[in-house]
Write an enzyme that holds these catalytic residues in place. Structure first.
Site, PDB file in Angstrom:
ATOM      1  CG  HIS A   1      -1.712   7.670  29.229  1.00 23.71           C
ATOM      2  ND1 HIS A   1      -1.263   7.482  30.519  1.00 23.71           N
ATOM      3  CD2 HIS A   1      -1.428   6.539  28.537  1.00 23.71           C
ATOM      4  CE1 HIS A   1      -0.738   6.266  30.611  1.00 23.71           C
ATOM      5  NE2 HIS A   1      -0.814   5.673  29.417  1.00 23.71           N
TER       6      HIS A   1
ATOM      7  CB  ILE B   1      19.772  29.549  49.533  1.00 26.13           C
ATOM      8  CG1 ILE B   1      18.897  30.656  48.939  1.00 26.13           C
ATOM      9  CG2 ILE B   1      21.235  29.736  49.140  1.00 26.13           C
ATOM     10  CD1 ILE B   1      19.278  32.065  49.359  1.00 26.13           C
ATOM     11  N   GLY B   2      20.185  26.663  50.742  1.00 30.87           N
ATOM     12  CA  GLY B   2      21.108  25.628  51.203  1.00 30.87           C
ATOM     13  C   GLY B   2      20.930  24.330  50.439  1.00 30.87           C
TER      14      GLY B   2
ATOM     15  N   GLY C   1      21.965  25.935  57.212  1.00 28.85           N
ATOM     16  CA  GLY C   1      20.568  26.220  56.886  1.00 28.85           C
ATOM     17  C   GLY C   1      20.052  25.310  55.785  1.00 28.85           C
TER      18      GLY C   1
ATOM     19  CD  GLU D   1      17.206  23.940  59.440  1.00 33.64           C
ATOM     20  OE1 GLU D   1      17.601  24.489  58.401  1.00 33.64           O
ATOM     21  OE2 GLU D   1      16.554  24.523  60.333  1.00 33.64           O
TER      22      GLU D   1
ATOM     23  N   GLY E   1      17.633  43.555  36.650  1.00 34.51           N
ATOM     24  CA  GLY E   1      17.177  42.189  36.941  1.00 34.51           C
ATOM     25  C   GLY E   1      17.211  41.824  38.414  1.00 34.51           C
TER      26      GLY E   1
ATOM     27  CG  ASP F   1      12.491  39.681  48.684  1.00 32.67           C
ATOM     28  OD1 ASP F   1      11.421  39.147  48.315  1.00 32.67           O
ATOM     29  OD2 ASP F   1      13.616  39.228  48.417  1.00 32.67           O
TER      30      ASP F   1
HETATM   31  P1  NAI Z   1      15.312  29.946  54.394  1.00 33.63           P
HETATM   32  O1  NAI Z   1      14.553  30.820  55.306  1.00 33.63           O
HETATM   33  O2  NAI Z   1      14.613  29.232  53.284  1.00 33.63           O
HETATM   34  O3  NAI Z   1      16.061  28.821  55.256  1.00 33.63           O
HETATM   35  C1  NAI Z   1      17.006  29.145  56.277  1.00 33.63           C
HETATM   36  C2  NAI Z   1      17.246  27.931  57.145  1.00 33.63           C
HETATM   37  O4  NAI Z   1      18.304  28.224  58.052  1.00 33.63           O
HETATM   38  C3  NAI Z   1      16.054  27.561  57.988  1.00 33.63           C
HETATM   39  O5  NAI Z   1      15.783  26.179  57.803  1.00 33.63           O
HETATM   40  C4  NAI Z   1      16.510  27.877  59.405  1.00 33.63           C
HETATM   41  O6  NAI Z   1      15.906  27.029  60.362  1.00 33.63           O
HETATM   42  C5  NAI Z   1      18.013  27.651  59.299  1.00 33.63           C
HETATM   43  N1  NAI Z   1      18.786  28.310  60.372  1.00 33.63           N
HETATM   44  C6  NAI Z   1      18.593  29.547  60.875  1.00 33.63           C
HETATM   45  N2  NAI Z   1      19.508  29.792  61.861  1.00 33.63           N
HETATM   46  C7  NAI Z   1      20.308  28.701  61.953  1.00 33.63           C
HETATM   47  C8  NAI Z   1      21.448  28.346  62.776  1.00 33.63           C
HETATM   48  N3  NAI Z   1      21.958  29.175  63.695  1.00 33.63           N
HETATM   49  N4  NAI Z   1      22.024  27.133  62.608  1.00 33.63           N
HETATM   50  C9  NAI Z   1      21.519  26.279  61.678  1.00 33.63           C
HETATM   51  N5  NAI Z   1      20.455  26.561  60.880  1.00 33.63           N
HETATM   52  C10 NAI Z   1      19.843  27.759  61.004  1.00 33.63           C
HETATM   53  O7  NAI Z   1      16.513  30.863  53.851  1.00 33.63           O
HETATM   54  P2  NAI Z   1      17.443  30.751  52.567  1.00 33.63           P
HETATM   55  O8  NAI Z   1      17.577  29.345  52.099  1.00 33.63           O
HETATM   56  O9  NAI Z   1      18.677  31.491  52.930  1.00 33.63           O
HETATM   57  O10 NAI Z   1      16.642  31.552  51.482  1.00 33.63           O
HETATM   58  C11 NAI Z   1      16.428  32.957  51.667  1.00 33.63           C
HETATM   59  C12 NAI Z   1      15.173  33.406  50.964  1.00 33.63           C
HETATM   60  O11 NAI Z   1      15.325  33.312  49.576  1.00 33.63           O
HETATM   61  C13 NAI Z   1      13.987  32.596  51.384  1.00 33.63           C
HETATM   62  O12 NAI Z   1      12.971  33.486  51.790  1.00 33.63           O
HETATM   63  C14 NAI Z   1      13.565  31.871  50.148  1.00 33.63           C
HETATM   64  O13 NAI Z   1      12.144  31.873  50.022  1.00 33.63           O
HETATM   65  C15 NAI Z   1      14.205  32.654  49.005  1.00 33.63           C
HETATM   66  N6  NAI Z   1      14.656  31.731  47.974  1.00 33.63           N
HETATM   67  C16 NAI Z   1      13.733  31.090  47.207  1.00 33.63           C
HETATM   68  C17 NAI Z   1      14.132  30.167  46.275  1.00 33.63           C
HETATM   69  C18 NAI Z   1      13.106  29.471  45.458  1.00 33.63           C
HETATM   70  O14 NAI Z   1      11.985  29.943  45.387  1.00 33.63           O
HETATM   71  N7  NAI Z   1      13.428  28.347  44.844  1.00 33.63           N
HETATM   72  C19 NAI Z   1      15.543  29.835  46.059  1.00 33.63           C
HETATM   73  C20 NAI Z   1      16.407  30.552  46.924  1.00 33.63           C
HETATM   74  C21 NAI Z   1      15.963  31.451  47.841  1.00 33.63           C
END
Ligand code: NAI
Length: 465
Positions: A444, A188-189, A184, A207, A43, A312
């Protein structure tokens, strides 16, 4: 002793959503398939420690929040609402186990050989699979790399899994942290920050950019930020984290030009990095690009003959459904000569409350590209079903080509928009105009009527507001 054959048509490395879907599709098309996975459960990140467990916790924590804060408005009075965190975490684990077992069943049904261990290329068309100190060689005409990604970090940030954690640990904190710093404001955040906020943590999101959800439509992201703030999430935008480390019974986060912050736990969610280490790519002459990804052509072929890569580990958004589509296209191309992914129509969803969903281009992207567009917006507060649900924050926004009316992008913030976005994706896949959507009869009262009304708004003839 295993009696598995050592020669296959296709070996897939990795059993995440890209790998297992590719393996199953290849088996359906008549190939003799093996799939290598080093984890005991099939998975991948998505099922074991990503999409699925986080959605389970988002559902549970939302119910907890509702029981505390919104049931009363529906005329439902409860005695004191209590959190049983072990049960909540256990339910999440059961959901994961059920789905992982489901994939084992699908592998059996499709006669896919499961190889357990770490795969490494030993040469063109051959890999060794190492497990518990021993290794076995396997050969295949085609090999598909679907090894996914792992948590990324920042220089100076020491993830110890206890105080300074990644998403993996944040799916299972044994107690609700009094204070949580999230680094971030991406998917995920915001998702896991929401979970722990709802369960009672004081959450501060740091952020780097001056906005949340980079890549999302700016208007939608700004609206979402207002709503998340109302829920008690604190944000420090334009904030560059310099370091984070465990310190006694908590952690300290150093920030450029601002005082350091302290919290019981820290969640590092600053992106993910491709999993290519230890794959032996040197043995087949494959070199990574500047972001550590595997370069591929439009049929997902690497430089090495017979070796392909999807998901990925290659360019593009790190999304499970993108990996699945690529895996199917790659395998179909190999067997039938046809296979295609429409990268203009990859939806993306943040499963916060309300959800944030989009497909196609944002206003900013259209402006940068100099594309003339029309825009229609509809607010959920004028949607009967959303009001009846007591969940009427947010909007649907449709962008269409100014000349042809073809839909170019749809952006949503609101209840269940992660589901609603599928209608927009389908419409775009069929090359629909906003008039096509507007003239489609929608039941509706339902939430998707907001999409119809936004389409009507593009045409300047909205009915309900
Ligand atoms: P992300 O790329 O979505 O967001 C990371 C954030 O961290 C950005 O806003 C960036 O500007 C910030 N950042 C980077 N360096 C920093 C610093 N030094 N200080 C403060 N902020 C900083 O990454 P995330 O949330 O870790 O997700 C990873 C991957 O997993 C993404 O590619 C996402 O598409 C995928 N994912 C998708 C989900 C969904 O489809 N619902 C759920 C969870 C993850």
């Amino acid at each position: 002793m295993s009696t598995a054959p050592t020669e296959f048509d296709l070996i897939v490395i990795g059993a995440g959503p890209g790998g297992y879907v590719g393996a199953i599709r290849a088996a359906q098309l008549g190939l003799k398939v093996a799939c290598v996975e080093r984890e005991p459960l099939l998975g991948g990140t998505c099922l074991r420690i990503g999409c699925i467990p986080s959605k389970a916790l988002l559902e549970s924590s939302e119910r907890f929040y509702e029981a505390q804060h919104t049931f009363a408005a529906h005329g439902i009075k409860l005695p004191e609402v209590q959190l049983d965190l072990p049960t909540m975490l256990g339910r999440k684990d059961n959901v994961v186990a059920t789905l992982c077992r489901g994939i084992e069943g699908l592998f059996k049904k499709n006669k896919i050989t499961r190889l357990t261990g770490h795969a490494r290329f030993t040469g063109p068309g051959s890999i060794s699979v190492e497990h518990a100190g021993s290794a076995a060689e396997y050969r295949a005409k085609f090999i598909l790399i679907a090894t996914g990604s792992r948590v990324g970090s920042l220089p100076g940030v020491a993830i110890d899994g206890q105080r300074v954690t990644s998403s993996t640990e944040a799916l299972a904190y044994p107690t609700v942290p009094k204070t949580l710093i999230v680094i971030g404001a991406g998917f995920i955040g915001l998702e896991l920050g929401s979970v722990w906020r709802r369960l009672g943590s004081q959450v501060t999101v740091l952020e780097y950019l001056d906005r949340i959800l980079p890549g999302a439509d700016a208007e939608i992201a700004a609206e979402a930020l207002k709503l998340f703030k109302k829920q008690g999430l604190e944000f420090q935008l334009g904030t560059r984290v310099l370091s984070a480390k465990a310190d006694g019974d908590g952690a300290v986060v150093e920030i450029a030009d601002k005082p350091a912050l302290r919290a019981e736990r820290v969640l590092v969610s600053v992106g993910r990095v491709p999993n290519t280490e230890g794959l032996g790519l040197d043995a087949i002459g494959v070199q990574l690009d500047h972001k550590g990804r595997i370069p591929v052509d439009k049929h997902y072929a690497t430089k090495a003959p017979g070796v392909f890569a999807i998901g990925d580990v290659i360019e593009g958004p790190m999304l499970a459904h993108k990996a699945e589509e690529e895996a199917v296209a790659c395998v179909e191309q190999l067997v039938t000569g046809y296979g295609h992914v429409n990268y203009d129509v990859i939806p993306s969803v943040a499963y916060t409350h309300p959800e944030v969903a989009s497909v196609g281009r944002t206003e900013e992207q259209l402006q940068t590209a100099g594309v003339a567009y029309r825009k229609g917006k509809f607010m959920f507060r004028a949607n009967g079903r959303a009001l009846a649900m007591g969940d009427a924050d947010g909007m649907v926004k449709i962008l269409s080509d100014a000349q042809t009316d073809r839909i170019l992008g749809v952006h949503m913030l609101g209840p269940r928009v992660g589901d609603l976005i599928a209608e927009a994706a389908t419409a775009m896949e069929f090359g629909a105009s906003s008039e096509d959507l507007a003239r489609t009869c929608h039941a509706h009262p339902t939430l998707p009527e907001a999409t119809k009304e936004a389409a009507l708004a593009v045409l300047g003839r909205v009915i309900s507001s």
